[in-house]
Write a protein that holds these residues in place. Structure first.
Motif, PDB file in Angstrom:
ATOM      1  N   ARG A   1       3.695  -9.420 -17.759  1.00  0.00           N
ATOM      2  CA  ARG A   1       3.149  -9.947 -16.512  1.00  0.00           C
ATOM      3  C   ARG A   1       3.029  -8.808 -15.503  1.00  0.00           C
ATOM      4  NH1 ARG A   1       3.464 -15.701 -16.783  1.00  0.00           N
ATOM      5  NH2 ARG A   1       2.107 -15.747 -14.947  1.00  0.00           N
ATOM      6  N   GLN A   2       1.907  -8.770 -14.825  1.00  0.00           N
ATOM      7  CA  GLN A   2       1.610  -7.675 -13.899  1.00  0.00           C
ATOM      8  C   GLN A   2       1.623  -8.212 -12.469  1.00  0.00           C
ATOM      9  OE1 GLN A   2      -1.155  -4.786 -16.694  1.00  0.00           O
ATOM     10  NE2 GLN A   2      -2.212  -6.379 -15.560  1.00  0.00           N
ATOM     11  N   LEU A   3       2.812  -8.205 -11.877  1.00  0.00           N
ATOM     12  CA  LEU A   3       3.001  -8.766 -10.548  1.00  0.00           C
ATOM     13  C   LEU A   3       2.986  -7.660  -9.501  1.00  0.00           C
ATOM     14  CD1 LEU A   3       5.927 -11.247 -11.360  1.00  0.00           C
ATOM     15  CD2 LEU A   3       3.479 -11.754 -11.262  1.00  0.00           C
ATOM     16  N   LEU A   4       2.015  -7.733  -8.606  1.00  0.00           N
ATOM     17  CA  LEU A   4       1.990  -6.782  -7.497  1.00  0.00           C
ATOM     18  C   LEU A   4       2.993  -7.173  -6.424  1.00  0.00           C
ATOM     19  CD1 LEU A   4      -1.839  -6.119  -7.096  1.00  0.00           C
ATOM     20  CD2 LEU A   4      -0.099  -4.458  -7.778  1.00  0.00           C
ATOM     21  N   THR A   5       3.221  -8.474  -6.261  1.00  0.00           N
ATOM     22  CA  THR A   5       4.266  -8.964  -5.369  1.00  0.00           C
ATOM     23  C   THR A   5       4.841 -10.239  -5.967  1.00  0.00           C
ATOM     24  OG1 THR A   5       2.819 -10.377  -4.003  1.00  0.00           O
ATOM     25  CG2 THR A   5       3.078  -8.076  -3.314  1.00  0.00           C
ATOM     26  N   PHE A   6       6.076 -10.545  -5.576  1.00  0.00           N
ATOM     27  CA  PHE A   6       6.704 -11.802  -5.974  1.00  0.00           C
ATOM     28  C   PHE A   6       7.745 -12.173  -4.943  1.00  0.00           C
ATOM     29  CE2 PHE A   6       9.918 -14.452  -7.904  1.00  0.00           C
ATOM     30  CZ  PHE A   6       9.145 -15.429  -8.514  1.00  0.00           C
ATOM     31  N   ASP A   7       7.735 -13.440  -4.535  1.00  0.00           N
ATOM     32  CA  ASP A   7       8.719 -13.966  -3.596  1.00  0.00           C
ATOM     33  C   ASP A   7       9.053 -15.381  -4.036  1.00  0.00           C
ATOM     34  OD1 ASP A   7      10.294 -14.834  -1.514  1.00  0.00           O
ATOM     35  OD2 ASP A   7       8.909 -14.258   0.084  1.00  0.00           O
ATOM     36  N   GLY A   8      10.233 -15.581  -4.594  1.00  0.00           N
ATOM     37  CA  GLY A   8      10.611 -16.869  -5.133  1.00  0.00           C
ATOM     38  C   GLY A   8      11.237 -17.807  -4.117  1.00  0.00           C
ATOM     39  N   ARG A   9      11.325 -17.395  -2.867  1.00  0.00           N
ATOM     40  CA  ARG A   9      11.961 -18.234  -1.853  1.00  0.00           C
ATOM     41  C   ARG A   9      11.032 -19.372  -1.415  1.00  0.00           C
ATOM     42  NH1 ARG A   9      13.241 -13.488   2.305  1.00  0.00           N
ATOM     43  NH2 ARG A   9      11.002 -13.243   1.875  1.00  0.00           N
TER      44      ARG A   9
END
Length: 300
Positions: free
Chosen positions: A71-79
């Motif tokens: 997976r190519q995630l440039l950003t991730f925020d699980g909140r």
């Protein structure tokens, strides 16, 4: 109206899903892009552990899915509702990049729909076009007062604008960029695109309006496209705009109307959630726009 008020208040009362803060990363460069992907996958994996400990197995499963190798995630925020920006394809080798900006009711819990749309587009365009699923804002609920005002779009637009400028810095000036904006996402795109010279095409699909009276009023150098499927319920929504007690309600003219001045293309029988259905007229035309092939687009 009572439903529109009660639903968001009820949602706000639910406990927010715990997750680590997003990884603190500088804008990626060609040499750091891979490590950016790795850091965000690691963040998603930690978010899965925290969600599991919190007892939210559904979110934990989504976070684990986002953290899978490759997976190519440039950003991730699980909140909370969550945000993510994911790349399908090779950004550094692509001739064109298409950015999908979703509308209401899109969150990590429903991210699978956005990912499916991005995958369908990437399968249709091939390896020369990279596709980015941009869930970079907190979307409104369809049945809520927030879906009737530009507030969420006004908050989201600076983030989309910054993202596009950083993307341009990453890939250089020779790569074409198209914004494909669905439903409320078209309001976000309209706000972000004003005086932004880093995009070549902007497609507004299933749009409730943009907040602008015409394509010219968007103040963008991009080609502005618009389409609405014949089975899309958004066509029954009044395309009006009014100020009520200091709040703007509605988004003005229909982008597919002749007076708006966009390049109107055919979307076939698409319903509101069907624009990226494989082998559909709408997907074929969106693929041509993404590829920078305006002569191949079928016009309404």
């Amino acid at each position: 109206m009572a439903t529109a008020v009660i639903v968001p208040l009820s949602a706000a009362a639910r406990p927010r899903i715990p997750a680590p803060p997003p990884a603190s990363l500088a804008p990626p460069t060609p040499t750091t892009l891979r490590s950016t992907y790795e850091a965000n996958r690691a963040n998603a994996a930690e978010a899965a552990r925290m969600a599991d400990a919190h007892g939210d197995r559904s979110r934990a499963a989504t976070d684990r899915w986002m953290a899978e190798p490759g997976r190519q995630l440039l950003t991730f925020d699980g909140r909370g509702p969550g945000q993510a920006v994911e790349v399908l394809g090779d950004l550094l080798k692509a001739d064109r990049i298409a950015i999908l900006v979703p509308g209401s009711d899109t969150s990590l819990d429903t991210y699978g729909r956005l990912h499916k749309a991005a995958l369908a587009l990437h399968d249709r365009t091939g390896p020369d076009t990279a596709v980015i699923a941009w869930l970079g804002y907190e979307t409104p609920g369809t049945i809520s007062t927030t879906a009737l005002t530009p507030t969420r779009a006004d908050r989201a637009a600076p983030h989309l604008r910054t993202f596009i400028r950083e993307l341009r810095g990453l890939v250089g000036d020779s790569t074409g960029i198209a914004l494909l904006c669905h439903s409320y996402g078209s309001v976000v795109c309209a706000r972000a695109a004003t005086d932004l010279d880093d995009i070549d095409d902007m497609a507004l699909i299933g749009s409730p309006g943009t907040g602008a009276d015409s394509a010219a009023a968007l103040h963008t150098s991009a080609r502005v496209w618009a389409a609405r499927g014949t089975d899309d319920w958004i066509g029954m929504v009044p395309h009006t705009r009014a100020d009520l007690f200091g709040t703007t309600l509605g988004f003005g003219p229909d982008p597919t109307s002749p007076s708006f001045g966009a390049h109107v293309f055919t979307a076939g029988p698409a319903g509101h959630s069907d624009y990226f259905t494989p082998h559909s007229t709408s997907l074929n035309n969106l693929a041509h726009i993404a590829q920078g092939a305006p002569s191949e687009v079928s016009h309404a």
